[in-house]
Design a protein around this motif. Structure first.
Motif, PDB file in Angstrom:
ATOM      1  N   PHE A  35       0.816  -1.164  -0.103  1.00  0.00           N
ATOM      2  CA  PHE A  35      -0.182   0.011  -0.059  1.00  0.00           C
ATOM      3  C   PHE A  35       0.827   1.204   0.046  1.00  0.00           C
ATOM      4  O   PHE A  35       0.452   2.428  -0.639  1.00  0.00           O
ATOM      5  CB  PHE A  35      -1.027   0.045   1.217  1.00  0.00           C
ATOM      6  N   VAL A  36       1.794   1.386   0.841  1.00  0.00           N
ATOM      7  CA  VAL A  36       2.556   2.352   1.019  1.00  0.00           C
ATOM      8  C   VAL A  36       4.061   2.067   1.554  1.00  0.00           C
ATOM      9  O   VAL A  36       4.425   0.901   2.028  1.00  0.00           O
ATOM     10  CB  VAL A  36       1.760   3.262   2.320  1.00  0.00           C
ATOM     11  N   THR A  37       4.843   3.189   1.012  1.00  0.00           N
ATOM     12  CA  THR A  37       6.257   3.351   1.741  1.00  0.00           C
ATOM     13  C   THR A  37       6.462   4.395   2.314  1.00  0.00           C
ATOM     14  O   THR A  37       6.013   5.560   1.714  1.00  0.00           O
ATOM     15  CB  THR A  37       7.287   3.051   0.354  1.00  0.00           C
ATOM     16  N   MET A  38       7.039   4.494   3.498  1.00  0.00           N
ATOM     17  CA  MET A  38       7.171   5.775   4.092  1.00  0.00           C
ATOM     18  C   MET A  38       8.627   5.851   4.568  1.00  0.00           C
ATOM     19  O   MET A  38       9.499   4.645   5.055  1.00  0.00           O
ATOM     20  CB  MET A  38       6.375   5.627   5.498  1.00  0.00           C
ATOM     21  N   TRP A  39       9.283   6.951   4.436  1.00  0.00           N
ATOM     22  CA  TRP A  39      10.573   7.012   4.798  1.00  0.00           C
ATOM     23  C   TRP A  39      11.144   8.327   5.982  1.00  0.00           C
ATOM     24  O   TRP A  39       9.651   9.322   5.917  1.00  0.00           O
ATOM     25  CB  TRP A  39      11.624   7.345   3.637  1.00  0.00           C
ATOM     26  N   TYR A  40      12.060   8.328   6.590  1.00  0.00           N
ATOM     27  CA  TYR A  40      12.163   9.436   7.271  1.00  0.00           C
ATOM     28  C   TYR A  40      13.564   9.768   7.159  1.00  0.00           C
ATOM     29  O   TYR A  40      14.542   9.065   6.808  1.00  0.00           O
ATOM     30  CB  TYR A  40      12.225   9.077   9.002  1.00  0.00           C
ATOM     31  N   GLN A  87      -1.131   2.669  -3.868  1.00  0.00           N
ATOM     32  CA  GLN A  87      -2.407   2.162  -4.594  1.00  0.00           C
ATOM     33  C   GLN A  87      -3.541   3.111  -3.510  1.00  0.00           C
ATOM     34  O   GLN A  87      -2.971   3.621  -2.522  1.00  0.00           O
ATOM     35  CB  GLN A  87      -2.734   0.622  -4.646  1.00  0.00           C
ATOM     36  N   PHE A  88      -4.686   2.931  -3.966  1.00  0.00           N
ATOM     37  CA  PHE A  88      -5.591   3.736  -3.091  1.00  0.00           C
ATOM     38  C   PHE A  88      -5.815   2.982  -1.715  1.00  0.00           C
ATOM     39  O   PHE A  88      -5.576   1.747  -1.514  1.00  0.00           O
ATOM     40  CB  PHE A  88      -6.956   3.208  -3.793  1.00  0.00           C
ATOM     41  N   LEU A  89      -5.465   3.915  -0.758  1.00  0.00           N
ATOM     42  CA  LEU A  89      -5.533   3.573   0.703  1.00  0.00           C
ATOM     43  C   LEU A  89      -6.374   4.045   1.492  1.00  0.00           C
ATOM     44  O   LEU A  89      -6.788   5.322   1.444  1.00  0.00           O
ATOM     45  CB  LEU A  89      -3.950   4.098   1.106  1.00  0.00           C
ATOM     46  N   TYR A  90      -7.252   3.204   2.261  1.00  0.00           N
ATOM     47  CA  TYR A  90      -8.300   3.721   3.214  1.00  0.00           C
ATOM     48  C   TYR A  90      -8.379   2.454   4.262  1.00  0.00           C
ATOM     49  O   TYR A  90      -7.733   1.741   4.403  1.00  0.00           O
ATOM     50  CB  TYR A  90      -9.491   3.892   2.236  1.00  0.00           C
ATOM     51  N   ASP A 125       0.966  11.386  -2.813  1.00  0.00           N
ATOM     52  CA  ASP A 125      -0.482  10.797  -3.040  1.00  0.00           C
ATOM     53  C   ASP A 125      -1.064  10.493  -4.665  1.00  0.00           C
ATOM     54  O   ASP A 125      -2.089  10.355  -4.769  1.00  0.00           O
ATOM     55  CB  ASP A 125      -1.730  11.572  -2.381  1.00  0.00           C
ATOM     56  N   ARG A 126      -0.172  10.489  -5.396  1.00  0.00           N
ATOM     57  CA  ARG A 126      -0.440  10.302  -6.763  1.00  0.00           C
ATOM     58  C   ARG A 126      -1.354   9.179  -7.206  1.00  0.00           C
ATOM     59  O   ARG A 126      -2.356   9.408  -7.996  1.00  0.00           O
ATOM     60  CB  ARG A 126       0.793  10.319  -7.720  1.00  0.00           C
ATOM     61  N   HIS A 127      -1.143   8.124  -6.561  1.00  0.00           N
ATOM     62  CA  HIS A 127      -2.107   6.665  -6.750  1.00  0.00           C
ATOM     63  C   HIS A 127      -3.048   6.713  -5.979  1.00  0.00           C
ATOM     64  O   HIS A 127      -3.788   5.767  -5.526  1.00  0.00           O
ATOM     65  CB  HIS A 127      -1.013   5.680  -6.557  1.00  0.00           C
TER      66      HIS A 127
END
Length: 133
Positions: free
Chosen positions: A11-16, A29-32, A59-61
């Motif tokens: 669903f998501v990749t998150m970096w810091y 992809q669509f995330l909810y 949030d392009r996708h």
């Protein structure tokens, strides 16, 4: 620039980026629902743990969120992340028009509450702007 991967799933990749105090998420992809909430709460945890204050939302996708997620984000999550020190938000808008409409509401609402927000067409420009803040 050093980056630490916080989340990396379908669903998501998150970096810091610790040297710039930036959180950066990329929705694949669509995330909810629970996945959406878990992602935002993971970012909140980073704000608290590392004194971050900048967020890049790619949030392009993504698409329009269900009303329950919008309400939760605005009334539950947003006050907590603002209290944790959120100051700057760079947004890469969804490709779908319905998703853009949804994000424009968030941008308007959050900026009216004191968050400094800029909208971008690509993540590279958004990251450059955040680094300058």
């Amino acid at each position: 620039m050093e980056k630490i991967t916080i989340i990396d799933n379908e669903f998501v990749t998150m970096w810091y980026y610790p040297d710039k105090k930036i959180i950066h998420h990329l929705f694949h992809q669509f995330l909810y629902g629970q996945a959406f909430r878990d992602t935002l709460n993971a970012g909140l945890d980073i704000f608290k743990k590392y004194d971050a204050h900048k967020w890049l939302s790619d949030d392009r996708h993504n698409a329009a969120l269900p009303k329950e997620d919008v309400d939760w984000a605005q009334t539950n999550w947003f006050p907590r992340v603002m209290n944790a020190g959120w100051k700057f938000w760079a947004v890469v808008m969804p490709e779908q028009v319905i998703g853009q409409m949804n994000m424009k509401r968030f941008v308007k609402n959050y900026s009216e509450q004191g968050l400094i927000v800029q909208v971008f067409g690509d993540a590279e420009a958004a990251l450059t702007w955040l680094q300058s803040q």
